[in-house]
Design a protein around this motif. Structure first.
Motif, short mmCIF file in Angstrom:
data_model
loop_
_atom_site.label_atom_id
_atom_site.label_comp_id
_atom_site.label_asym_id
_atom_site.label_seq_id
_atom_site.Cartn_x
_atom_site.Cartn_y
_atom_site.Cartn_z
N LEU A 65 42.08 41.18 35.75
CA LEU A 65 40.68 41.45 35.53
C LEU A 65 40.89 42.76 34.52
O LEU A 65 40.09 43.04 33.91
CB LEU A 65 39.24 41.23 35.71
CG LEU A 65 39.70 38.83 35.85
CD1 LEU A 65 38.70 38.68 37.19
CD2 LEU A 65 39.54 39.02 34.24
N LYS A 69 40.59 43.77 30.72
CA LYS A 69 39.17 44.55 29.80
C LYS A 69 39.63 46.04 29.53
O LYS A 69 39.19 46.01 28.37
CB LYS A 69 38.08 44.74 31.22
CG LYS A 69 36.84 44.69 31.27
CD LYS A 69 35.97 44.66 31.85
CE LYS A 69 34.85 44.40 31.79
NZ LYS A 69 33.47 44.82 32.86
N GLU A 95 35.80 34.65 32.76
CA GLU A 95 35.81 36.08 32.31
C GLU A 95 35.86 36.05 31.49
O GLU A 95 35.78 37.09 31.39
CB GLU A 95 36.19 36.93 33.90
CG GLU A 95 36.40 36.86 34.81
CD GLU A 95 34.82 36.99 35.72
OE1 GLU A 95 34.32 37.98 34.88
OE2 GLU A 95 33.67 36.67 36.16
N PHE A 99 34.20 38.91 28.91
CA PHE A 99 33.89 40.45 28.10
C PHE A 99 33.99 40.04 26.41
O PHE A 99 33.25 40.89 26.46
CB PHE A 99 35.57 40.35 28.35
CG PHE A 99 35.87 40.86 29.40
CD1 PHE A 99 35.26 41.06 30.58
CD2 PHE A 99 37.24 40.33 30.30
CE1 PHE A 99 35.21 41.34 32.06
CE2 PHE A 99 37.40 41.05 31.61
CZ PHE A 99 36.73 41.05 32.61
#
Ligand code: AMP
Length: 216
Positions: A65, A69, A95, A99
């Motif tokens: 992640l 990101k 997730e 984002f």
């Protein structure tokens, strides 16, 4: 255009992602490639990821992640991208949605490549890649002109250490258990396009482009 390429290992996601990325001038973001680079450079993330990858297990979400990101907020990801090999768990997909909401952007589509396990085992077992330029070959279906030498750059060919039969079987189990639920997840979000990954490379490419042109 923001795309996800989904499917078991050896389904042809990477091959098609490279071609589609070239056509639409957007980056292909392969979490597997990023991790292999991190391992080669012996970074902290690479050292942490190595033992999971060698066994065919998923690398922990917090590592993945963090990598994703960084890309999503970078300049490189501004005009879209193809996520190749991410997300691989429902948690990663949730997730990712968070984002994207924060960035106020939406996914364009998720392309799911369907391939039988027997085909995956054959494809990956014979797969070889160039150490220098990354070009892919196959011992049976796409032989280099000179044994073990890349046609493009004369680099040395190698076999990924997770492309051995035992590890491939484990990667397939992990796919079934943790990644395949994403098919229904994205179906429900009305984003999924199913592709028969056993067809000819060119035929698949044309199918993907025809679908994307309709969506644009
Ligand atoms: P790939 O090159 O996509 O086949 O990925 C090779 C390996 O990298 C996988 O077997 C995992 O160990 C790791 N990996 C790549 N992407 C992810 C991800 N999204 N989540 C967890 N592990 C990953």
């Amino acid at each position: 255009m923001r795309l996800i390429f989904l499917g078991p290992p050896g389904a042809g996601k990477g091959t098609q992602a490279k071609r589609v990325a070239l056509k639409y001038k957007i980056p292909q973001i392969s979490t597997g490639d990023i991790l292999r680079k991190a391992i080669a450079n012996e970074t902290k993330k690479g050292i942490e990821a190595r033992s999971f990858m060698e066994k065919g297990q998923l690398v922990p979400d917090e590592i993945i992640l963090g990598i994703i990101k960084d890309y999503l907020i970078s300049q490189e990801g501004k005009n879209g991208y193809i996520l190749d090999g991410f997300p691989r768990t429902i948690n990663q997909a949730i997730e990712l949605n968070h984002f994207l909401e924060e960035l106020e952007v939406k996914l364009t589509a998720v392309i799911n490549f369907k391939v039988e396990n027997g085909v995956v085992i054959k494809r990956l077992g014979g797969r070889r890649g160039c150490k220098s330029c990354g070009a892919l070959y196959h011992l049976e279906y796409l032989k280099p002109t000179k044994e073990n030498v890349c046609n493009v750059c004369q680099g040395e060919l190698y076999q990924r250490n997770d492309d051995t039969e035992e590890v491939i079987k484990n990667r397939l189990l992990v796919y079934e258990r943790l990644t395949s639920p994403l098919i229904v997840f994205y179906q429900r979000l009305n984003l999924l396009k199913e592709i028969d990954g056993e067809k000819d490379i060119e035929v698949i490419f044309n199918e993907i482009i025809a679908f994307l042109e309709e969506r644009l």
